[in-house]
Scaffold this active site. Structure first.
Site, PDB file in Angstrom:
ATOM      1  N   SER A  92      12.154 129.458  41.248  1.00 28.80           N
ATOM      2  CA  SER A  92      12.344 129.903  39.865  1.00 28.80           C
ATOM      3  C   SER A  92      12.064 131.392  39.797  1.00 28.80           C
ATOM      4  O   SER A  92      11.354 131.941  40.654  1.00 28.80           O
ATOM      5  CB  SER A  92      11.366 129.142  38.954  1.00 28.80           C
ATOM      6  N   TYR A 120       2.844 126.426  35.444  1.00 31.39           N
ATOM      7  CA  TYR A 120       4.157 126.369  36.094  1.00 31.39           C
ATOM      8  C   TYR A 120       4.372 127.606  36.963  1.00 31.39           C
ATOM      9  O   TYR A 120       4.842 127.508  38.102  1.00 31.39           O
ATOM     10  CB  TYR A 120       5.251 126.271  35.033  1.00 31.39           C
TER      11      TYR A 120
END
Length: 235
Positions: A134, A147
């Site tokens: 990501s 996250y």
């Protein structure tokens, strides 16, 4: 797993196959590979299998013993794609110990231990390992400490694995998509503000995986950022 011993097509294992990106990766890879589609959602997994002919493993990436048993039954593995992930928007203030444990178990420890179980097969095939990372794996995301930390951990895992497995010619790549039209993204954006056309299509991520898998044998692609055509947030 007798169906994976019946011909010479290469084998690919894709986690997160019941989610948006993983499903598209399975669809693409089944054109050339025998694919093992791994996911938690039985209904979605069955739909993927019905469409693609992939083999289903209904497993959670945190079930290390089950993965080890299944992988031990394989006689080859040419591609391993880690597409499974969870993502909750949690700050240090709002995240308790269980939130940290869940995210790290799914997004970092799970991929590490699955790869460990598969290493003999990956080495024998000079295989390609793909980690779906990501933009949060390289830059901070305000209000999303858990996250972000888990994706930084995944990036570090991939970078060290690449160095350690170089003698075995195992290729290791991190593909880092920006905002992609998946259920995870929808869950974090109010419905009246969600514009699918602004985000990356999951199919585009799958096509990037294909690009990596089909790279010439003399190279490996190490880090690929996949960004929306018009930037939304510089993650």
């Amino acid at each position: 797993m007798s169906d994976h011993r019946s011909n010479d097509r290469p084998i690919a294992l894709v986690t997160g196959a019941s989610g948006g990106m993983g499903r598209e990766i399975v669809r693409d890879l089944t054109r050339t590979h025998r694919v093992i589609a791994v996911g938690r959602n039985a209904g979605r997994l069955d739909a993927v299998v019905a469409e693609t002919g992939a083999t289903a493993w209904q497993l959670d990436v945190t079930d290390h013993e089950a993965f080890s048993r299944r992988i031990a039954d394989l006689d080859r593995l040419d591609v391993l794609v880690h597409a499974a992930a969870i993502g909750e928007h949690l700050s240090v203030e709002s995240a308790d110990a269980s939130a940290w444990e869940r995210h790290l178990a799914s997004n970092a420890t799970g991929p590490a231990l699955i790869t460990r179980a598969a290493l003999p097969l990956l080495r024998a095939a000079a295989a390609t390992v793909v980690f779906i990372g990501s933009g949060a794996g390289t830059r901070p995301v305000a209000g999303s400490a858990v996250y972000t930390a888990s994706k930084h951990a995944l990036r570090g895992l991939a970078d060290v694995l690449r160095i350690d497995e170089e003698p075995h010619r195992v290729r290791v790549v991190t593909i880092a998509p920006g905002q992609t039209d998946t259920d995870m993204l929808r869950a974090g954006i109010p419905a009246d503000q969600y514009r699918p056309e602004r985000y990356i299509r999951p199919q585009s991520v799958a096509e990037t995986v294909r690009f990596v898998v089909d790279a010439p044998a003399d190279v490996q692609l190490t880090d690929i950022a996949v960004r929306p055509r018009q930037e939304i947030a510089r993650l």
